[in-house]
Design a protein around this motif. Structure first.
Motif, PDB file in Angstrom:
ATOM      1  N   THR A   1      14.474   9.094 109.414  1.00 46.05           N
ATOM      2  CA  THR A   1      13.302   9.605 110.659  1.00 46.05           C
ATOM      3  C   THR A   1      12.003   9.789 110.099  1.00 46.05           C
ATOM      4  O   THR A   1      11.047   9.405 110.521  1.00 46.05           O
TER       5      THR A   1
ATOM      6  N   ASP B   1      18.737   7.583 115.966  1.00 51.09           N
ATOM      7  CA  ASP B   1      19.638   8.480 116.493  1.00 51.09           C
ATOM      8  C   ASP B   1      20.779   7.779 117.393  1.00 51.09           C
ATOM      9  O   ASP B   1      22.071   8.411 117.093  1.00 51.09           O
TER      10      ASP B   1
ATOM     11  N   MET C   1      25.469  16.026 121.126  1.00 49.11           N
ATOM     12  CA  MET C   1      23.971  16.619 121.000  1.00 49.11           C
ATOM     13  C   MET C   1      23.091  15.334 120.664  1.00 49.11           C
ATOM     14  O   MET C   1      21.954  15.391 121.058  1.00 49.11           O
ATOM     15  N   LEU C   2      23.498  14.437 119.853  1.00 48.69           N
ATOM     16  CA  LEU C   2      22.929  13.032 119.534  1.00 48.69           C
ATOM     17  C   LEU C   2      22.745  12.346 120.958  1.00 48.69           C
ATOM     18  O   LEU C   2      21.783  11.660 121.033  1.00 48.69           O
TER      19      LEU C   2
ATOM     20  N   GLU D   1      19.849  13.365 122.596  1.00 48.77           N
ATOM     21  CA  GLU D   1      18.492  13.245 121.979  1.00 48.77           C
ATOM     22  C   GLU D   1      18.399  11.781 122.455  1.00 48.77           C
ATOM     23  O   GLU D   1      17.113  11.441 122.990  1.00 48.77           O
TER      24      GLU D   1
ATOM     25  N   ILE E   1      16.821  11.963 125.896  1.00 48.06           N
ATOM     26  CA  ILE E   1      15.505  12.538 125.722  1.00 48.06           C
ATOM     27  C   ILE E   1      14.435  11.299 125.569  1.00 48.06           C
ATOM     28  O   ILE E   1      13.357  10.967 126.257  1.00 48.06           O
ATOM     29  N   HIS E   2      14.833  10.348 124.656  1.00 47.64           N
ATOM     30  CA  HIS E   2      13.994   9.022 124.661  1.00 47.64           C
ATOM     31  C   HIS E   2      14.103   8.341 125.818  1.00 47.64           C
ATOM     32  O   HIS E   2      13.277   7.710 126.253  1.00 47.64           O
TER      33      HIS E   2
ATOM     34  N   TYR F   1       8.205  16.419 123.743  1.00 46.67           N
ATOM     35  CA  TYR F   1       9.110  15.232 123.492  1.00 46.67           C
ATOM     36  C   TYR F   1       9.568  15.543 121.846  1.00 46.67           C
ATOM     37  O   TYR F   1      10.989  15.577 121.785  1.00 46.67           O
TER      38      TYR F   1
ATOM     39  N   ALA G   1      11.941  18.666 121.972  1.00 47.62           N
ATOM     40  CA  ALA G   1      13.261  18.299 122.445  1.00 47.62           C
ATOM     41  C   ALA G   1      13.986  17.675 121.522  1.00 47.62           C
ATOM     42  O   ALA G   1      15.142  17.823 121.417  1.00 47.62           O
ATOM     43  N   LEU G   2      13.527  16.688 120.765  1.00 50.14           N
ATOM     44  CA  LEU G   2      14.420  15.961 119.620  1.00 50.14           C
ATOM     45  C   LEU G   2      14.649  17.057 118.699  1.00 50.14           C
ATOM     46  O   LEU G   2      16.069  17.117 118.292  1.00 50.14           O
TER      47      LEU G   2
ATOM     48  N   TRP H   1      17.862  19.508 119.307  1.00 52.83           N
ATOM     49  CA  TRP H   1      19.464  19.143 119.155  1.00 52.83           C
ATOM     50  C   TRP H   1      19.739  19.114 117.699  1.00 52.83           C
ATOM     51  O   TRP H   1      20.654  19.262 117.231  1.00 52.83           O
ATOM     52  N   SER H   2      18.657  18.628 116.556  1.00 63.03           N
ATOM     53  CA  SER H   2      18.869  18.387 115.519  1.00 63.03           C
ATOM     54  C   SER H   2      19.302  19.825 114.697  1.00 63.03           C
ATOM     55  O   SER H   2      20.199  19.837 113.799  1.00 63.03           O
TER      56      SER H   2
END
Length: 134
Positions: free
Chosen positions: A28, A50, A75-76, A79, A82-83, A97, A100-101, A104-105
């Motif tokens: 990432t 992701d 959780m992923l 994510e 969210i995208h 943004y 928010a990502l 979850w990580s």
């Protein structure tokens, strides 16, 4: 730190999960947009990572005897949503943004630590903790 704990104290599913989360975080950093434009639009490179990690955790949830991979997969999945949501509502503040990502990580890391700890408890209590479904 959570990945190190899972590598040292976990069994194969925990180690695969740790390597996946660590690899995903590392990749990432490499694929994120340049600082001036980061998170101003859909981060397609991060989205691809992701989705790939989601696939690995879905596979782990099907093949392993563990319950925790489905939690991280969920959780992923959040994510990925969210995208997609950014495509629908592009006026979202870039910082929101990004956070928010990241949220979850962090939860995924916590689940990995708890899962590894529970694995250790099962080993101490039962003497064995089969990692894979037969």
């Amino acid at each position: 730190m959570s990945s190190a704990y899972a590598f040292i104290k976990g069994d194969q599913p925990e180690r695969i999960g740790a390597a996946t989360l660590l690899g995903g975080a590392s990749l990432t950093v490499l694929v994120a947009s340049p600082l001036g434009t980061r998170f101003h639009g859909v981060e397609s490179g991060i989205l691809i990572i992701d989705m790939s990690i989601l696939g690995i955790f879905l596979w782990l949830s099907i093949r392993s005897t563990r319950f925790w991979p489905i939690w991280i997969a969920a959780m992923l999945g959040a994510e990925v949503v969210i995208h997609v949501a950014l495509v629908i509502a592009p006026e979202v503040v870039p910082r929101a943004y990004m956070h928010a990502l990241a949220l979850w990580s962090w939860f995924a890391q916590l689940v990995l630590v708890i899962a590894t700890w529970r694995h250790r408890r099962r080993l101490m209590r039962l003497g064995v903790d089969a990692p894979w479904k037969s």
